[in-house]
Design an enzyme around this catalytic site. Structure first.
Site, PDB file in Angstrom:
ATOM      1  N   ASP A  55      -8.966 -22.892 -10.187  1.00  0.00           N
ATOM      2  CA  ASP A  55      -7.844 -23.359 -11.006  1.00  0.00           C
ATOM      3  C   ASP A  55      -7.627 -22.395 -12.173  1.00  0.00           C
ATOM      4  OD1 ASP A  55      -6.108 -24.994 -12.635  1.00  0.00           O
ATOM      5  OD2 ASP A  55      -6.897 -26.752 -11.585  1.00  0.00           O
ATOM      6  N   THR A  96      -0.633 -26.915 -11.651  1.00  0.00           N
ATOM      7  CA  THR A  96      -1.779 -27.252 -10.802  1.00  0.00           C
ATOM      8  C   THR A  96      -1.402 -28.044  -9.549  1.00  0.00           C
ATOM      9  OG1 THR A  96      -3.245 -27.220 -12.692  1.00  0.00           O
ATOM     10  CG2 THR A  96      -3.985 -28.496 -10.788  1.00  0.00           C
ATOM     11  N   ASP A 179      -8.330 -35.064 -10.057  1.00  0.00           N
ATOM     12  CA  ASP A 179      -7.881 -35.901  -8.934  1.00  0.00           C
ATOM     13  C   ASP A 179      -6.848 -35.177  -8.070  1.00  0.00           C
ATOM     14  OD1 ASP A 179      -5.830 -36.075 -10.863  1.00  0.00           O
ATOM     15  OD2 ASP A 179      -5.918 -38.264 -11.065  1.00  0.00           O
ATOM     16  N   HIS A 325      -7.266 -22.803 -20.825  1.00  0.00           N
ATOM     17  CA  HIS A 325      -6.228 -23.359 -21.699  1.00  0.00           C
ATOM     18  C   HIS A 325      -6.614 -23.246 -23.172  1.00  0.00           C
ATOM     19  CE1 HIS A 325      -3.037 -24.942 -19.238  1.00  0.00           C
ATOM     20  NE2 HIS A 325      -3.903 -25.457 -18.391  1.00  0.00           N
ATOM     21  N   HIS A 502       0.532 -22.036 -18.539  1.00  0.00           N
ATOM     22  CA  HIS A 502       1.162 -21.440 -17.365  1.00  0.00           C
ATOM     23  C   HIS A 502       2.320 -22.329 -16.965  1.00  0.00           C
ATOM     24  CE1 HIS A 502      -1.007 -24.643 -15.268  1.00  0.00           C
ATOM     25  NE2 HIS A 502      -1.991 -24.357 -16.091  1.00  0.00           N
TER      26      HIS A 502
HETATM   27 ZN   LIG Z   1      -4.200 -25.546 -12.457  1.00  0.00          ZN
END
Ligand SMILES: [Zn+2]
Length: 567
Positions: A55, A96, A179, A325, A502
């Site tokens: 991620d 995401t 999740d 982040h 992002h």
């Molecule tokens: Zn992400």
């Protein structure tokens, strides 16, 4: 029936039988069993597909830190895998949920409906997340806590197609700390999806999949609580000088409630493990280590890769994003997280090799999106900054009130989508297309706003022939998007809720790794233009299954050994 025809048919039948017998005599006993079980058409060497998402992992993390990787991790993939160095998401926004929905569906938000991590649900009159589901119950967490399912995902995934193809005998499992990142790649009808519950420190699931957690998950939760990491210190893996390619450790751009300097003590400021500890734990490399442990438990517990029916395990590492982040792509923290992710992957690959054999496995690795530099960092170098979202919305409200009369026009602002309050339009007898135009003109005056696309423009196909417009249209699902979609200029971030973020159509967000490794993969570095949406159709082709319903990707034949592969 003419006699000679009968004779001809018989001889064909005899020939076929002889060929069949001959072939089957040459097969190894194990392969014979597989052929006999009706799976002759499936690529017999592939017992397990491991789909890995990191991620918030930009493509350049592979090149910037290449000299610091271990042999068994990224270096193994880069050396022996099919590496696509020019893969870009071809839709916007790069969030995401969107990236994870694309990963195993080969589709885009315009088709799979996952237009963001959340959006405004006009019918419900509130925001909703991509996976929240009030009709199902959380399993393994706090009684009555909100639960999740893939009910908003439209169409099938590779896992769903595997299960169609094998009459449910292929097993499909998705795991992650988030999740959405566990649920969306696994698809509509997997055997299970599991994510981390930071209020209890357990891996949880929902009643969408089953009525009770499998025993192996319960056992993992009871034996392996992340409490063993309580009080652990996170230090740099390598000596300090190895990090000089990143910003100083305590760079002023970093903003985190956990401080901005190594070493980090992981206790959430608590005396004993509790929700604040679990929340800090999520933002450390230990969380990735823990997820890899859970991946091993899933392989053991579900017996993945143990029979002729290809199984699929999707693993999404969330810690890289949560950390990124707060610290940004050029921080020492992100560099160290990347190096430690490399070591964790090496351990997982070694395990899979021992347990199943990497030569019987396909690993497909990508990221759900990249990330922009922290706007203040960009600004210091003469790029971008932040779009003041409050000022932006106020100027739109003012422009509409000036034209149609004082009212509150904007119902919601989510993912740079403006949802108008249709009751205000009705009250003021305002025409929607004029509202779109006036609001759009006001938005374009705001510093940092590059473009503005109206719903009516997208639906009627009246878009300018630009790459950005195409990407916005591919990310648009009419029932879920707003009325206006804003795109910021490069290096501009809308709002100030995150330090770094992002979501844009630009390279730093869209350019990610696409790597295949293992059974039937042709090693090489391929610069051909492609996208993560190509992963699912490529896997489907290699597994001899129908691609997911809404797949728009290309089969990356460059990655496939013997491109004329026949079922
Ligand atoms: Zn992400």
């Amino acid at each position: 029936m003419p006699k000679n025809f009968l004779r001809h048919s018989l001889s064909i039948l005899l020939c076929s039988l002889l060929i069949l017998l001959n072939v089957s005599f040459q097969l190894a006993p194990a392969a014979q069993r597989r052929a006999a079980s009706g799976q002759a058409s499936q690529n017999k060497r592939v017992r397990l597909v491991v789909g890995i998402v990191i991620d918030q992992f930009r493509y350049d993390y592979l090149t910037r830190f290449a000299d610091q990787f271990s042999e068994g991790g990224f270096r193994r993939l880069l050396r022996d895998g099919a590496v696509f160095s020019n893969a870009n998401y071809n839709f916007s926004p790069t969030y995401t949920a969107c990236g994870h929905a694309t990963f195993m569906s080969g589709s885009v938000p315009a088709l799979n409906g996952i237009i963001g991590n959340e959006w405004y649900d006009r019918e419900a009159g509130r925001r909703t997340t991509s996976v929240s589901d009030s009709k199902v119950k959380l399993l393994g967490g706090k009684e009555g806590a909100p639960a999740a399912s893939p009910h908003r995902l439209i169409g099938s995934t590779v896992g769903d197609q595997l299960r169609f193809n094998s009459n449910g005998r292929s097993k499909v499992i998705g795991i992650s700390f988030k999740d959405r990142s566990a649920i969306l790649p696994a698809g509509k009808r997997p055997n299970g999806a599991y994510w981390f519950d930071s209020s209890t420190g357990a891996f949880v699931s929902s009643s969408y999949y089953f009525s009770d957690l499998p025993d192996w998950v319960k056992a993992f939760n009871s034996q392996n609580k992340p409490d063993k990491y309580f009080g652990a210190k996170w230090e740099r893996l390598l000596s300090e000088s190895a990090y000089s390619r990143s910003l100083p450790d305590d760079s002023p751009y970093e903003r985190s409630s956990y401080g901005n300097k190594f070493p980090y003590t992981i206790n959430g400021g608590e005396a004993t493990p509790g929700p604040r500890f679990y929340s800090q734990f999520e933002v450390t490399p230990f969380a990735n280590e823990y997820l890899a442990d859970f991946a091993r438990a899933a392989i053991e517990g579900e017996g993945l890769g143990q029979d002729e029916f290809t199984d699929l395990l999707t693993v999404s590492f969330s810690a890289n994003d949560l950390l990124g982040h707060a610290y940004g792509p050029y921080s020492q923290e992100v560099q160290d997280m990347t190096l430690r992710t490399d070591r964790i992957l090496a351990g997982l690959f070694d395990y899979i090799d021992k347990k199943i054999g990497l030569s019987n496995t396909i690993i497909a690795l990508t990221a759900d999106h990249g990330v922009a530099p922290i706007p203040e960092h960009s600004r210091a170098l003469g790029f971008g900054g932040r779009v003041d979202s409050r000022a932006l919305l106020n100027s739109i409200e003012a422009a509409l009130s000036k034209r149609f009369g004082e009212d509150k026009w904007i119902l919601a602002f989510v993912n740079s989508n403006i949802y108008f309050d249709y009751s205000a339009l009705e009250r003021r007898k305002a025409d929607l297309s004029e509202v779109e135009r006036i609001a759009g003109e006001a938005a374009l005056k705001a510093p940092g706003v590059a473009a503005c696309f109206a719903r009516s423009q997208i639906i009627s196909g009246q878009l300018p022939p630009t790459v950005i417009a195409q990407r916005v249209a591919s990310g648009f699902y009419p029932q879920r998007n707003g009325d206006l979609i804003l795109v910021a200029e490069p290096f501009f971030l809308v709002g100030d809720s995150s330090t770094a973020s992002h979501g844009s159509p630009y390279s730093y967000d869209a350019h990610v790794p696409v790597i295949f490794y293992g059974a039937g993969i042709a090693a090489g570095n391929y610069t051909v233009e492609c996208s993560p949406a190509d992963i699912a159709p490529t896997l489907s082709f290699m597994l001899d299954i129908e691609p997911p319903s809404s797949s728009v990707g290309r089969i990356l034949s460059e990655a496939i050994k013997g491109k004329n592969h026949r079922p």
